[in-house]
Scaffold this active site. Structure first.
Site, mmCIF file in Angstrom:
data_model
loop_
_atom_site.group_PDB
_atom_site.id
_atom_site.type_symbol
_atom_site.label_atom_id
_atom_site.label_comp_id
_atom_site.label_asym_id
_atom_site.label_seq_id
_atom_site.Cartn_x
_atom_site.Cartn_y
_atom_site.Cartn_z
ATOM 1 C CG ASN A 1 9.520 9.256 -2.786
ATOM 2 O OD1 ASN A 1 8.440 9.370 -2.517
ATOM 3 N ND2 ASN A 1 9.889 8.830 -3.908
ATOM 4 C CG ASP B 1 -12.153 12.130 -2.051
ATOM 5 O OD1 ASP B 1 -11.424 12.264 -2.309
ATOM 6 O OD2 ASP B 1 -12.600 12.672 -1.291
ATOM 7 C CD GLU C 1 -2.980 1.100 2.223
ATOM 8 O OE1 GLU C 1 -3.707 1.840 1.599
ATOM 9 O OE2 GLU C 1 -3.124 0.924 3.349
ATOM 10 C CG ASP D 1 -1.904 15.977 -0.796
ATOM 11 O OD1 ASP D 1 -2.956 16.198 -2.125
ATOM 12 O OD2 ASP D 1 -1.099 16.180 -0.523
#
Length: 248
Positions: free
Chosen positions: A130, A189, A78, A153
């Site tokens: 990262n 979203d 993930e 983000d």
């Protein structure tokens, strides 16, 4: 007006050529998170060899997932695990699968460790680095069964969108790490980011759509988090995508 000269000890190789998809803030951890970090990290945190930046990965970094987890098993990675809600739920539901959570925010990693310890999870590891560099340099080619990118983000302002994670270079990195038939799962979203993700992956060499129609069905393995609920409450449509690495 002339530009100031760089300092004498300036080394351009110490700085990334591409902006990262996060801004790492040094938020303070609670006392319980500090304790968890000191007491639990040796059992959960992966020792990732560092490059010059705080969250970078050394060019020659490498690991063997079987040695890392102490067994051969399906591996799910993930990207940006946050406080760990999705990956903790999955790791508890699927003890036969190995899970690697990659996150740069230490407080989120500490919260994940606390919950993993309470649940007694032995199939979860964490990496403070990262994510693209971990996937590209640290993990062997063809070693990952699924890569999850849930609610990255969105960098909503146009001037910041170059920081978005899902871009052609990330698609190439994911393709390298996934085994043939492995799946890249994404969710957001933000409608314009969802469209961008779809355009990037539709054009990426070596990937096929893992869905029919405009969007993928909601991935049933993704637990509903407060973050996703917040987006729903604001009237945002949640968009899922899934892309399968072509078989050789």
């Amino acid at each position: 007006m002339s530009q100031p000269l760089p300092p004498k000890n300036f080394d351009p190789s110490r700085f990334r050529q591409k902006p990262v998809s996060f801004v790492r803030r040094s938020g303070r951890m609670t006392p319980s998170q500090e304790r968890a970090w000191e007491e639990l990290r040796h059992g959960y945190l992966v020792d990732v060899p560092r490059g010059p930046a705080a969250t970078s990965v050394a060019d020659d970094a490498a690991t063997d997932p079987a040695e890392l987890f102490g067994r051969e098993a399906k591996l799910v990675v993930e990207v940006g695990s946050g406080q760990g809600h999705a990956i903790l739920h999955a790791a508890e539901a699927h003890p036969e699968t190995n899970f690697l959570a990659i996150e740069v925010f230490r407080a989120g990693l500490a919260r994940t460790m606390i919950r993993a310890e309470v649940a007694g999870l032995t199939n979860l590891k964490l990496a403070e680095a990262n994510a693209p560099e971990v996937i590209d340099r640290f993990l062997p080619s063809g070693s990952v069964d699924e890569i999850w990118v849930f609610f990255p983000d969105p960098w909503a302002k146009a001037k910041h969108q170059k920081r978005r994670l899902v871009a052609p270079d990330f698609a190439a990195i994911a393709h390298r790490a996934l085994r043939p038939g492995g799946v890249l799962r994404l969710a957001t979203d933000w409608e314009d980011y969802a469209v961008q993700m779809r355009e990037v992956l539709d054009s990426a060499p070596g990937f096929d759509r893992g869905f029919a129609g405009e969007w993928a069905e909601r991935f049933p393995g993704r637990v509903l988090t407060a973050f996703e609920k917040k987006g729903q409450d604001r009237g945002r449509a949640i968009r899922d995508l899934a892309y399968v690495r072509e078989s050789l």
